[in-house]
Design a protein around this motif. Structure first.
Motif, mmCIF file in Angstrom:
data_model
loop_
_atom_site.group_PDB
_atom_site.id
_atom_site.type_symbol
_atom_site.label_atom_id
_atom_site.label_comp_id
_atom_site.label_asym_id
_atom_site.label_seq_id
_atom_site.Cartn_x
_atom_site.Cartn_y
_atom_site.Cartn_z
ATOM 1 N N GLU A 178 0.937 -1.183 -0.039
ATOM 2 C CA GLU A 178 0.145 0.212 0.013
ATOM 3 C C GLU A 178 0.552 0.967 0.118
ATOM 4 N N ASN A 191 -4.438 3.831 -13.068
ATOM 5 C CA ASN A 191 -3.916 2.200 -12.286
ATOM 6 C C ASN A 191 -3.430 1.482 -13.491
ATOM 7 N N GLN A 203 -7.631 -4.991 -11.238
ATOM 8 C CA GLN A 203 -8.301 -4.459 -10.262
ATOM 9 C C GLN A 203 -7.516 -4.431 -8.433
ATOM 10 N N THR A 204 -6.605 -5.008 -8.714
ATOM 11 C CA THR A 204 -5.594 -5.126 -7.764
ATOM 12 C C THR A 204 -5.646 -3.878 -7.048
ATOM 13 N N LYS A 206 -6.971 -0.732 -7.601
ATOM 14 C CA LYS A 206 -8.217 -0.429 -7.411
ATOM 15 C C LYS A 206 -7.915 -1.235 -6.086
ATOM 16 N N SER A 207 -8.484 -2.452 -5.597
ATOM 17 C CA SER A 207 -8.700 -2.563 -4.147
ATOM 18 C C SER A 207 -7.554 -1.122 -3.410
ATOM 19 N N HIS A 208 -6.058 -1.482 -3.443
ATOM 20 C CA HIS A 208 -4.697 -1.013 -2.390
ATOM 21 C C HIS A 208 -5.457 0.448 -2.479
ATOM 22 N N SER A 210 -8.391 1.789 -2.613
ATOM 23 C CA SER A 210 -9.572 2.253 -2.180
ATOM 24 C C SER A 210 -8.953 1.921 -0.547
ATOM 25 N N GLU A 211 -8.304 1.009 -0.192
ATOM 26 C CA GLU A 211 -7.732 0.308 1.157
ATOM 27 C C GLU A 211 -6.564 1.965 1.637
#
Length: 235
Positions: A178, A191, A203-204, A206-208, A210-211
């Motif tokens: 992160e 991205n 997609q990974t 985007k997840s990172h 967001s976190e």
């Protein structure tokens, strides 16, 4: 699309990607139709609406669910700042790319604070305009160095000490990955560019992202850039 269905906007990751849906808003007919023609000529872009004022822009965004709204700052009825604030609050799936005549225009600075993803000068080349729309749609920011410095300075002056301390503390909760993602966001990478650099899927990424936003209590990627600058991670 059959009658009564709402526009879907961007397709999900499992579907074949469709063209980027774009709305163009400018009260100068030559600029409006010129930019629409440039974008419409790109094979991966579909101009779903052109409008000449901010009120019509809000209506077009609600009707067409575009991926990107290319927005002039100075428009009748509702200016680009007010429209940007409404769009980012009410239609989070639509990113805003602001058009301006001058790169230090205070209105553009205010629009970025209202949630715009970036800005382009009106004398932008055709290629840069299309590239800018693609980058913004992909989650990148288009911030010139002068605008970034002003954003950092202003938020440092206006944000309360507890808010800054909270974000600095949040950095300690980031995983190594992160932290890497935060640094790439601060450099303005999209991205897709982050995925390529870190050898992970989009997609990974985007997840990172967001976190990281959650852990740092940041509203958007602009605030992530500010946090990175304030904490000395980039300079």
């Amino acid at each position: 699309m059959t009658g009564g269905e709402e526009p879907a906007g961007r397709q999900d990751a499992d579907a074949a990607p469709g063209p980027l849906r774009v709305v163009v808003a400018d009260d100068q007919p030559v600029v409006l139709h010129g930019f629409a023609a440039i974008l419409g000529a790109a094979p991966d872009v579909e101009v779903v609406a052109t409008v000449a004022d901010g009120v019509a822009l809000l209506d077009a965004v609600a009707r067409t669910a575009p991926d990107v709204a290319v927005v002039d700052v100075r428009m009748p009825r509702l200016d680009g700042i007010g429209a940007t604030q409404r769009i980012t609050a009410e239609h989070p799936g639509t990113r805003v790319l602001v058009l301006t005549t001058f790169d230090l225009d205070e209105y553009v600075y205010d629009a970025l604070r209202a949630g715009a993803s970036g800005f382009l000068l009106k004398d932008v080349t055709a290629g840069r305009l299309v590239e800018g729309v693609r980058l913004v749609a992909d989650g990148a920011m288009l911030l010139g160095p002068s605008i970034t410095r002003r954003l950092v300075s202003d938020f440092a002056a206006r944000a309360g000490a507890p808010d800054r301390a909270s974000r600095a503390t949040g950095l300690d909760t980031l995983t190594p990955r992160e932290h890497e993602v935060l640094l790439t966001v601060a450099r303005g990478l999209s991205n897709a560019e982050i995925a390529a650099e870190l050898f992970i899927g989009e997609q990974t990424v985007k997840s990172h992202v967001s976190e990281v936003l959650r852990k740092l209590g940041a509203r958007d990627r602009v605030q992530l850039v500010i946090t990175a600058y304030e904490c000395g991670l980039v300079g």
